[in-house]
Write an enzyme that holds these catalytic residues in place. Structure first.
Site: not given
Ligand code: BDR
Length: 313
Positions: A242
């Site tokens: 992400h």
């Molecule tokens: C986001 O949620 C977190 O767990 C990840 O690091 C990212 O920032 C994705 O939905």
């Protein structure tokens, strides 16, 4: 001239990847400071993890600030089930020696936006938006001074990843996301709709490992740890990566496609709390408040990440 940025983050392996991509791009990014916030894990851990990442990359000169330790109104939800108990599980990194700055992260954001030229500072948000929203509430004048906010947050076509309708960063602090989305600054959202396309396939992880530097090795170990949860959940060939979508979009917007649309956040219903309500088909007639990215070139993204991490120690 490199672009001046403030990073707000809750590392997290994918946030580490984003920070390493930024640090591997010094011609493009001038990091004014890193503000850690509670999110994936508690604030004491995200503060430690942020400093571990900076020290891994040899950048202990970048100041680290403590942001907010809990969401604006709701109880903190964390994600150790994805990121491990420390949040940055995978490689064995030494405990950091660099200090945490005395000034609070909220004050750092306010002071910096007031001190720098109007429009010259970009907020790169890799986390729940609590610290930025608190700064906007305390000092509404800063909204007009922000150059742009580029954030990993939200989801629409992909549903959610922490509830069926909510993405984690928005779900942790929906009120903060709501404040930010209404602030009037220029913004871009990199949601699950695009990050779910950026999968860490074995070939892509092997390329990071093959770099032969300590940052590449540490990042590959982090991603091998954190992909375990997602691989079981999604049954894809690799886990979504992400955070680096934020700097990748800033470096290479041509790798991504999106639309200017209106986005609102659900803050009332427990069933759909934190849902990103994206007016993709422009049904409401509400003016666009966000550039919402829907698609991206995963091969180009991983090539960029690998090349830039390869420039680090
Ligand atoms: C986001 O949620 C977190 O767990 C990840 O690091 C990212 O920032 C994705 O939905």
């Amino acid at each position: 001239m490199p672009r001046k940025i403030i990073i707000t983050t809750d590392p997290g392996q994918d946030e580490a990847a984003a920070i390493l991509l930024i640090l591997g791009s010094p011609e493009e990014f001038d990091v004014l400071g890193v503000v850690a916030v509670a999110g994936n894990v508690r604030l004491d851990r995200t503060l430690r993890n942020a400093r571990q990442i900076l020290e891994l990359a040899g950048r202990s000169d970048i100041p680290v600030f403590a942001g907010c330790e809990r969401p604006m109104q709701r109880a903190l939800v964390t994600a150790e089930h994805v990121h491990g108990p420390e949040g940055l599980d995978g490689p064995a990194l030494p405990l950091p020696t660099m200090p945490v700055q005395a000034r609070h992260g909220v004050n750092f954001i306010i002071d910096t936006l007031r001190a720098e030229a109007v429009g010259s500072v970009t907020i790169t948000s890799l986390s729940p938006l609590t610290t930025l929203a608190t700064a906007l509430v305390q000092a509404p004048d800063i909204a007009g001074r922000i150059g742009e906010i580029v954030m990993m947050a939200g989801a629409y076509f992909e549903g959610g990843n922490i509830t069926p309708r909510a993405e984690f960063n928005v779900f942790v602090d929906p009120q903060a996301a709501d404040v930010v989305l209404r602030c009037g600054a220029k913004m871009t959202i990199l949601p699950l709709d695009v990050t779910h396309q950026m999968r860490s396939t074995p070939r892509r992880l092997a390329a990071l490992e093959a770099l032969g530097n300590r940052c590449g090795a540490a990042l590959a170990a982090m991603l091998r740890f954190s992909e375990d949860f997602d691989m079981k959940k999604y049954r894809w060939e690799g886990a979504p990566l992400h955070g680096p979508c934020v700097p990748a979009f800033m470096l290479r917007p041509g790798l991504f496609q999106g639309r200017d649309v209106h986005v609102a956040i659900e803050t009332g219903s427990e069933l759909t709390m934190g849902m990103s309500v994206v007016d993709w088909w422009r049904i409401t007639g509400e003016p666009a408040n966000v550039h919402y990215v829907r698609d991206g070139d995963a091969d180009g993204y991983y090539a960029l990440l690998t090349e830039r991490v390869g420039r680090l120690p």
